[in-house]
Design an enzyme around this catalytic site. Structure first.
Site, PDB file in Angstrom:
ATOM      1  CG  ASP A   1       1.919   6.391  -5.328  1.00 57.96           C
ATOM      2  OD1 ASP A   1       1.200   5.914  -6.226  1.00 57.96           O
ATOM      3  OD2 ASP A   1       1.795   7.560  -4.911  1.00 57.96           O
ATOM      4  CB  VAL A   2      -0.019   1.426  -7.886  1.00 57.95           C
ATOM      5  CG1 VAL A   2      -0.031   0.327  -6.842  1.00 57.95           C
ATOM      6  CG2 VAL A   2      -1.277   2.298  -7.816  1.00 57.95           C
TER       7      VAL A   2
ATOM      8  CE  LYS B   1     -12.066   0.526  -9.726  1.00 60.06           C
ATOM      9  NZ  LYS B   1     -11.052  -0.307  -9.053  1.00 60.06           N
TER      10      LYS B   1
ATOM     11  CG  ASP C   1      -2.285   0.615   0.906  1.00 62.96           C
ATOM     12  OD1 ASP C   1      -2.293   1.786   0.502  1.00 62.96           O
ATOM     13  OD2 ASP C   1      -3.321  -0.054   1.060  1.00 62.96           O
TER      14      ASP C   1
ATOM     15  CE1 TYR D   1     -13.364   3.559  -8.320  1.00 60.62           C
ATOM     16  CE2 TYR D   1     -15.579   3.048  -9.106  1.00 60.62           C
ATOM     17  CZ  TYR D   1     -14.490   2.762  -8.285  1.00 60.62           C
ATOM     18  OH  TYR D   1     -14.545   1.672  -7.447  1.00 60.62           O
TER      19      TYR D   1
ATOM     20  CB  THR E   1     -14.114   0.010   2.248  1.00 57.14           C
ATOM     21  OG1 THR E   1     -14.464   0.906   1.176  1.00 57.14           O
ATOM     22  CG2 THR E   1     -14.455  -1.415   1.861  1.00 57.14           C
TER      23      THR E   1
HETATM   24  P1  NAP Z   1     -10.080   1.562   0.515  1.00 56.73           P
HETATM   25  O1  NAP Z   1     -10.380   0.980   1.832  1.00 56.73           O
HETATM   26  O2  NAP Z   1      -9.933   3.036   0.364  1.00 56.73           O
HETATM   27  O3  NAP Z   1      -8.787   0.817  -0.047  1.00 56.73           O
HETATM   28  C1  NAP Z   1      -8.072   1.273  -1.144  1.00 56.73           C
HETATM   29  C2  NAP Z   1      -6.596   1.216  -0.807  1.00 56.73           C
HETATM   30  O4  NAP Z   1      -5.855   1.587  -1.988  1.00 56.73           O
HETATM   31  C3  NAP Z   1      -6.205   2.199   0.309  1.00 56.73           C
HETATM   32  O5  NAP Z   1      -5.436   1.550   1.287  1.00 56.73           O
HETATM   33  C4  NAP Z   1      -5.397   3.256  -0.424  1.00 56.73           C
HETATM   34  O6  NAP Z   1      -4.377   3.837   0.350  1.00 56.73           O
HETATM   35  C5  NAP Z   1      -4.789   2.419  -1.546  1.00 56.73           C
HETATM   36  N1  NAP Z   1      -4.295   3.287  -2.607  1.00 56.73           N
HETATM   37  C6  NAP Z   1      -4.891   4.388  -3.123  1.00 56.73           C
HETATM   38  N2  NAP Z   1      -4.096   4.963  -4.019  1.00 56.73           N
HETATM   39  C7  NAP Z   1      -2.950   4.241  -4.066  1.00 56.73           C
HETATM   40  C8  NAP Z   1      -1.742   4.351  -4.788  1.00 56.73           C
HETATM   41  N3  NAP Z   1      -1.530   5.360  -5.644  1.00 56.73           N
HETATM   42  N4  NAP Z   1      -0.788   3.427  -4.589  1.00 56.73           N
HETATM   43  C9  NAP Z   1      -0.973   2.410  -3.716  1.00 56.73           C
HETATM   44  N5  NAP Z   1      -2.098   2.247  -2.989  1.00 56.73           N
HETATM   45  C10 NAP Z   1      -3.075   3.167  -3.170  1.00 56.73           C
HETATM   46  O7  NAP Z   1     -11.224   1.168  -0.517  1.00 56.73           O
HETATM   47  P2  NAP Z   1     -11.878  -0.230  -0.913  1.00 56.73           P
HETATM   48  O8  NAP Z   1     -13.306   0.028  -0.974  1.00 56.73           O
HETATM   49  O9  NAP Z   1     -11.342  -1.359  -0.129  1.00 56.73           O
HETATM   50  O10 NAP Z   1     -11.368  -0.336  -2.406  1.00 56.73           O
HETATM   51  C11 NAP Z   1     -10.629  -1.447  -2.883  1.00 56.73           C
HETATM   52  C12 NAP Z   1     -10.895  -1.604  -4.370  1.00 56.73           C
HETATM   53  O11 NAP Z   1     -12.268  -1.965  -4.554  1.00 56.73           O
HETATM   54  C13 NAP Z   1     -10.676  -0.322  -5.174  1.00 56.73           C
HETATM   55  O12 NAP Z   1     -10.036  -0.635  -6.381  1.00 56.73           O
HETATM   56  C14 NAP Z   1     -12.090   0.175  -5.415  1.00 56.73           C
HETATM   57  O13 NAP Z   1     -12.181   0.939  -6.585  1.00 56.73           O
HETATM   58  C15 NAP Z   1     -12.840  -1.132  -5.530  1.00 56.73           C
HETATM   59  N6  NAP Z   1     -14.277  -1.022  -5.289  1.00 56.73           N
HETATM   60  C16 NAP Z   1     -14.754  -0.657  -4.065  1.00 56.73           C
HETATM   61  C17 NAP Z   1     -16.118  -0.574  -3.875  1.00 56.73           C
HETATM   62  C18 NAP Z   1     -16.718  -0.178  -2.566  1.00 56.73           C
HETATM   63  O14 NAP Z   1     -17.958  -0.019  -2.507  1.00 56.73           O
HETATM   64  N7  NAP Z   1     -15.975  -0.008  -1.500  1.00 56.73           N
HETATM   65  C19 NAP Z   1     -17.004  -0.852  -4.934  1.00 56.73           C
HETATM   66  C20 NAP Z   1     -16.480  -1.210  -6.153  1.00 56.73           C
HETATM   67  C21 NAP Z   1     -15.113  -1.307  -6.326  1.00 56.73           C
HETATM   68  P3  NAP Z   1      -4.676   5.194   1.183  1.00 56.73           P
HETATM   69  O15 NAP Z   1      -5.754   4.842   2.159  1.00 56.73           O
HETATM   70  O16 NAP Z   1      -3.352   5.475   1.812  1.00 56.73           O
HETATM   71  O17 NAP Z   1      -5.100   6.207   0.185  1.00 56.73           O
END
Ligand code: NAP
Length: 266
Positions: free
Chosen positions: A64-65, A161, A38, A157, A192
């Site tokens: 950082d990706v 995706k 992360d 977004y 989340t």
């Molecule tokens: P989350 O808890 O915010 O997790 C996302 C993680 O990605 C965070 O730890 C964040 O770090 C990290 N990140 C962001 N930018 C980054 C970068 N440049 N380099 C490395 N790491 C980075 O959100 P989540 O809901 O679990 O999301 C996980 C995945 O599921 C995402 O791809 C999201 O688009 C997808 N998704 C989520 C939902 C939903 O409803 N939650 C629905 C559809 C899809 P920081 O916290 O330090 O920024």
């Protein structure tokens, strides 16, 4: 069901939070060795500590990706610590720039696409050679319901995706004959930090409670989520873990919806 991934080596991006953390935990519970990555070293260390019951099967390296050099450093650290990987899970992502098309500037577009689409491309390019050497592999991209059901106030977004679905489908065709299977998981509205932030903004702008913001969002914006609640990260992670396993040996190029029915079409 035994997923038969004991001692398989996995990398999970976005692993210190939400779906990524739940996935890392699910893979560890199945006996895999897991590298969490992360971008924030402090929250990453906390996450690794919370998984310390799994001992030396847990590793953490920040990157950082969006940063090609950081991804290359990550590759070298992973190779030194665990060697070639078998499993890649791409969960790092941001909601990114919001608003209608004419309200989003170029920087908003660039950054949202860079994290959500080019991040997975960089990580895949870095680790694919190792996966191919192993002759058995799984790659799972966390996409979103938005990939096939675009909402007009979050188009960067949605476009990123949708790009992941296309990327995964293409990769699944190239590498399946080498034993490398590639799939996507598309969640909707999971509890989340990402949706916490969205619902906090909504509650503030509507002047209602956090719970009421969720209730009205479901009623107004996600009418086909018949379960009437946010999903739990673990409910996504179980599907991801299955796709990372031997049990999914005939699943390739698929998109698994974990969305409580939010996509209205069949
Ligand atoms: P989350 O808890 O915010 O997790 C996302 C993680 O990605 C965070 O730890 C964040 O770090 C990290 N990140 C962001 N930018 C980054 C970068 N440049 N380099 C490395 N790491 C980075 O959100 P989540 O809901 O679990 O999301 C996980 C995945 O599921 C995402 O791809 C999201 O688009 C997808 N998704 C989520 C939902 C939903 O409803 N939650 C629905 C559809 C899809 P920081 O916290 O330090 O920024």
């Amino acid at each position: 069901m035994d997923l038969n991934i004991r001692n398989r080596k996995a990398l999970v991006t976005g692993a210190d939070s939400g779906i990524g953390f739940a996935t890392a935990r699910a893979l560890l519970a199945e006996g895999a060795e897991v590298v969490l990555t992360d971008k924030d070293p402090d929250t990453l260390r906390d996450a690794a500590d919370r998984l310390s019951e799994h001992g030396d099967r847990v590793h953490g390296f920040d990157a950082d990706v969006t940063d090609a050099e950081a991804v290359d450093r990550l590759r070298r650290s992973v190779e030194d610590a665990v060697g070639d990987l078998d499993i890649l899970v791409h969960s790092a992502g941001i909601h990114g720039a919001g608003g209608l098309f004419h309200e989003i500037n170029q920087e908003g577009w660039d950054h949202t696409i860079d994290v959500n689409l080019m991040g997975p491309v960089r990580i895949t390019r870095a680790f694919l050679p190792g996966l191919r050497r192993g002759g058995w592999g799984r790659i799972v991209f966390i996409a979103s319901e938005d990939a096939v059901q675009p909402y007009d106030d979050e188009l960067p977004y949605c476009a990123a995706k949708a790009g992941l679905l296309s990327l995964a489908k293409g990769l699944s065709r190239t590498y399946a004959s080498e034993g490398l299977l590639v799939n996507t998981v598309s969640p909707a509205f999971i509890a989340t930090p990402m949706t916490d932030e969205m619902m906090t903004e909504r509650s503030e702008s509507l002047g209602v409670s956090f719970d009421e913001a969720i209730r009205s969002f479901l009623a107004d914006q996600r009418p086909f989520m018949e379960l009437g609640r946010r999903g739990r990260p673990e409910e996504v992670a179980q599907v991801v873990a299955f796709l990372c396993s031997d049990a999914a040996s005939f699943v390739n190029g698929s998109n698994y919806r974990v969305d409580a029915g939010s996509i209205a079409t069949i």
